[in-house]
Design a protein around this motif. Sequence first.
Motif, PDB file in Angstrom:
ATOM      1  N   HIS A   1      -0.121 -78.426  22.724  1.00 54.41           N
ATOM      2  CA  HIS A   1       1.294 -78.113  22.912  1.00 54.41           C
ATOM      3  C   HIS A   1       1.380 -76.605  23.099  1.00 54.41           C
ATOM      4  O   HIS A   1       1.035 -75.844  22.196  1.00 54.41           O
ATOM      5  N   ARG A   2       1.806 -76.193  24.281  1.00 53.04           N
ATOM      6  CA  ARG A   2       1.826 -74.772  24.644  1.00 53.04           C
ATOM      7  C   ARG A   2       3.244 -74.221  24.597  1.00 53.04           C
ATOM      8  O   ARG A   2       4.179 -74.812  25.136  1.00 53.04           O
ATOM      9  N   PHE A   3       3.375 -73.069  23.954  1.00 49.99           N
ATOM     10  CA  PHE A   3       4.634 -72.347  23.917  1.00 49.99           C
ATOM     11  C   PHE A   3       4.410 -70.964  24.538  1.00 49.99           C
ATOM     12  O   PHE A   3       3.440 -70.278  24.209  1.00 49.99           O
ATOM     13  N   ILE A   4       5.300 -70.571  25.439  1.00 47.44           N
ATOM     14  CA  ILE A   4       5.184 -69.285  26.116  1.00 47.44           C
ATOM     15  C   ILE A   4       6.289 -68.361  25.600  1.00 47.44           C
ATOM     16  O   ILE A   4       7.472 -68.735  25.592  1.00 47.44           O
ATOM     17  N   TYR A   5       5.883 -67.189  25.171  1.00 45.50           N
ATOM     18  CA  TYR A   5       6.819 -66.199  24.637  1.00 45.50           C
ATOM     19  C   TYR A   5       6.904 -64.991  25.563  1.00 45.50           C
ATOM     20  O   TYR A   5       5.879 -64.502  26.058  1.00 45.50           O
ATOM     21  N   GLN A   6       8.113 -64.519  25.775  1.00 43.47           N
ATOM     22  CA  GLN A   6       8.307 -63.228  26.430  1.00 43.47           C
ATOM     23  C   GLN A   6       8.080 -62.154  25.378  1.00 43.47           C
ATOM     24  O   GLN A   6       8.668 -62.196  24.294  1.00 43.47           O
ATOM     25  N   PHE A   7       7.219 -61.211  25.697  1.00 45.66           N
ATOM     26  CA  PHE A   7       6.816 -60.174  24.748  1.00 45.66           C
ATOM     27  C   PHE A   7       7.186 -58.810  25.294  1.00 45.66           C
ATOM     28  O   PHE A   7       6.825 -58.448  26.409  1.00 45.66           O
ATOM     29  N   GLN A   8       7.960 -58.055  24.511  1.00 46.17           N
ATOM     30  CA  GLN A   8       8.301 -56.673  24.844  1.00 46.17           C
ATOM     31  C   GLN A   8       7.737 -55.762  23.761  1.00 46.17           C
ATOM     32  O   GLN A   8       7.806 -56.086  22.571  1.00 46.17           O
ATOM     33  N   TYR A   9       7.186 -54.619  24.177  1.00 47.65           N
ATOM     34  CA  TYR A   9       6.524 -53.753  23.205  1.00 47.65           C
ATOM     35  C   TYR A   9       6.625 -52.296  23.637  1.00 47.65           C
ATOM     36  O   TYR A   9       6.815 -51.976  24.808  1.00 47.65           O
ATOM     37  N   LYS A  10       6.490 -51.420  22.649  1.00 49.74           N
ATOM     38  CA  LYS A  10       6.432 -49.981  22.890  1.00 49.74           C
ATOM     39  C   LYS A  10       5.094 -49.468  22.399  1.00 49.74           C
ATOM     40  O   LYS A  10       4.857 -49.391  21.187  1.00 49.74           O
ATOM     41  N   SER A  11       4.202 -49.124  23.324  1.00 49.80           N
ATOM     42  CA  SER A  11       2.934 -48.504  22.929  1.00 49.80           C
ATOM     43  C   SER A  11       3.195 -47.132  22.314  1.00 49.80           C
ATOM     44  O   SER A  11       2.492 -46.692  21.403  1.00 49.80           O
TER      45      SER A  11
ATOM     46  N   PHE B   1      10.324 -50.514  27.607  1.00 49.85           N
ATOM     47  CA  PHE B   1       9.363 -51.449  27.037  1.00 49.85           C
ATOM     48  C   PHE B   1       8.295 -51.827  28.052  1.00 49.85           C
ATOM     49  O   PHE B   1       8.554 -51.920  29.255  1.00 49.85           O
ATOM     50  N   GLY B   2       7.088 -52.071  27.562  1.00 46.88           N
ATOM     51  CA  GLY B   2       6.121 -52.824  28.322  1.00 46.88           C
ATOM     52  C   GLY B   2       6.470 -54.297  28.175  1.00 46.88           C
ATOM     53  O   GLY B   2       7.094 -54.702  27.180  1.00 46.88           O
ATOM     54  N   LYS B   3       6.100 -55.099  29.155  1.00 47.98           N
ATOM     55  CA  LYS B   3       6.464 -56.518  29.116  1.00 47.98           C
ATOM     56  C   LYS B   3       5.257 -57.381  29.469  1.00 47.98           C
ATOM     57  O   LYS B   3       4.434 -57.004  30.289  1.00 47.98           O
ATOM     58  N   ASP B   4       5.184 -58.528  28.823  1.00 46.00           N
ATOM     59  CA  ASP B   4       4.103 -59.466  29.081  1.00 46.00           C
ATOM     60  C   ASP B   4       4.576 -60.854  28.671  1.00 46.00           C
ATOM     61  O   ASP B   4       5.597 -60.993  27.981  1.00 46.00           O
ATOM     62  N   ASN B   5       3.849 -61.859  29.108  1.00 49.17           N
ATOM     63  CA  ASN B   5       4.063 -63.215  28.630  1.00 49.17           C
ATOM     64  C   ASN B   5       2.856 -63.621  27.814  1.00 49.17           C
ATOM     65  O   ASN B   5       1.711 -63.390  28.213  1.00 49.17           O
TER      66      ASN B   5
ATOM     67  N   ASP C   1      10.665 -56.597  15.030  1.00 48.77           N
ATOM     68  CA  ASP C   1      10.701 -55.677  13.893  1.00 48.77           C
ATOM     69  C   ASP C   1      12.050 -54.972  13.884  1.00 48.77           C
ATOM     70  O   ASP C   1      12.765 -54.921  14.897  1.00 48.77           O
ATOM     71  N   ASP C   2      12.406 -54.409  12.731  1.00 49.58           N
ATOM     72  CA  ASP C   2      13.751 -53.841  12.597  1.00 49.58           C
ATOM     73  C   ASP C   2      13.954 -52.567  13.401  1.00 49.58           C
ATOM     74  O   ASP C   2      15.088 -52.114  13.581  1.00 49.58           O
ATOM     75  N   LYS C   3      12.880 -51.988  13.933  1.00 47.30           N
ATOM     76  CA  LYS C   3      13.013 -50.823  14.810  1.00 47.30           C
ATOM     77  C   LYS C   3      12.917 -51.209  16.286  1.00 47.30           C
ATOM     78  O   LYS C   3      12.943 -50.345  17.174  1.00 47.30           O
ATOM     79  N   LYS C   4      12.779 -52.508  16.537  1.00 45.55           N
ATOM     80  CA  LYS C   4      12.740 -53.062  17.890  1.00 45.55           C
ATOM     81  C   LYS C   4      11.617 -52.457  18.743  1.00 45.55           C
ATOM     82  O   LYS C   4      11.787 -52.168  19.920  1.00 45.55           O
ATOM     83  N   ASN C   5      10.464 -52.274  18.117  1.00 45.15           N
ATOM     84  CA  ASN C   5       9.276 -51.851  18.862  1.00 45.15           C
ATOM     85  C   ASN C   5       8.543 -53.040  19.469  1.00 45.15           C
ATOM     86  O   ASN C   5       7.867 -52.917  20.489  1.00 45.15           O
ATOM     87  N   PHE C   6       8.665 -54.204  18.805  1.00 48.29           N
ATOM     88  CA  PHE C   6       7.979 -55.420  19.246  1.00 48.29           C
ATOM     89  C   PHE C   6       8.951 -56.597  19.168  1.00 48.29           C
ATOM     90  O   PHE C   6       9.551 -56.847  18.119  1.00 48.29           O
ATOM     91  N   ILE C   7       9.085 -57.306  20.276  1.00 44.72           N
ATOM     92  CA  ILE C   7      10.047 -58.399  20.358  1.00 44.72           C
ATOM     93  C   ILE C   7       9.378 -59.602  21.039  1.00 44.72           C
ATOM     94  O   ILE C   7       8.824 -59.480  22.133  1.00 44.72           O
ATOM     95  N   PHE C   8       9.448 -60.755  20.375  1.00 43.00           N
ATOM     96  CA  PHE C   8       8.957 -62.010  20.952  1.00 43.00           C
ATOM     97  C   PHE C   8      10.134 -62.976  21.094  1.00 43.00           C
ATOM     98  O   PHE C   8      10.899 -63.158  20.147  1.00 43.00           O
TER      99      PHE C   8
END
Length: 275
Positions: free
Chosen positions: A18-28, A35-39, A164-171
Amino acid sequence: MKKLILLLFPLLLSAQTHRFIYQFQYKSDSLATEFGKDNMILDINPDDVKFYPYSYAETDSLNIIRGQRRSRWDDHLPALIRKKNSFENTSLILLKDFFSLKSTDKMNWKLFNDTKVEGQYTLQKATTTFGGRNWIAWFSKDVNLSEGPYKFRGLPGLIFEIEDDKKNFIFKLSKSMKFPKTYEAQFLNSFMGRKPIPVTEKIIVKKQLELYDNPLQDIAESFKSNTNPENTFYVMGVQIKSLEQIKGMSDERRKTMLRENNPIEIDKAVHYPIQ
């Protein structure tokens, strides 16, 4: 959140994924405004759970179609493997060599009565502190899987969103699908023919510091030992013509490593010396 495409059918049949795909946003870089973006893929199999970039599965499919053996590896997040219903993770990390790092990542969640509706799903709020950051999650008991992206798991339902509460990483969960047979993700077993070397966190830090100290060591050694004037050397598409040029590029690489030292588990950030 975009409209979710989830398939809620029995998950207890053998030999299936069972596969789940998440949109991932991040700040290096934590000070960045963009944001950088990935799936990212979360594969829940009968016996284990695997988490890795969507691009790995794309490359795997192209290899099968074209009869190729190309490898791809990104370093925004380590790929993960864990036994199902367990907090025991194995992180796969590429730092010149290919490493595996085992960790126990138990999380203590606080559940709230706050809810919201996304499509046909009711999401409930939960929070935890992990990796030196405070996290806010939204999960759904409608999907009876105690899993989520990266190392996040242990709630009474699938995690749909977490940041996270600083919105550095979002799934954010965007899509779901089911395979009738288990997707083995064999590309996680090796990289360029190299099996992962089991190491400790201390060794990973040591390797990161070595890379910082001499980020272009391999290309510099190859350039110095080259005796064929016909050979050419490139770094990120730039032709290398002198050792002084390599030194300048190494200095720039170190500045980038300092600036982008914002890992998802901030309590494990490497303390690089400023040169």
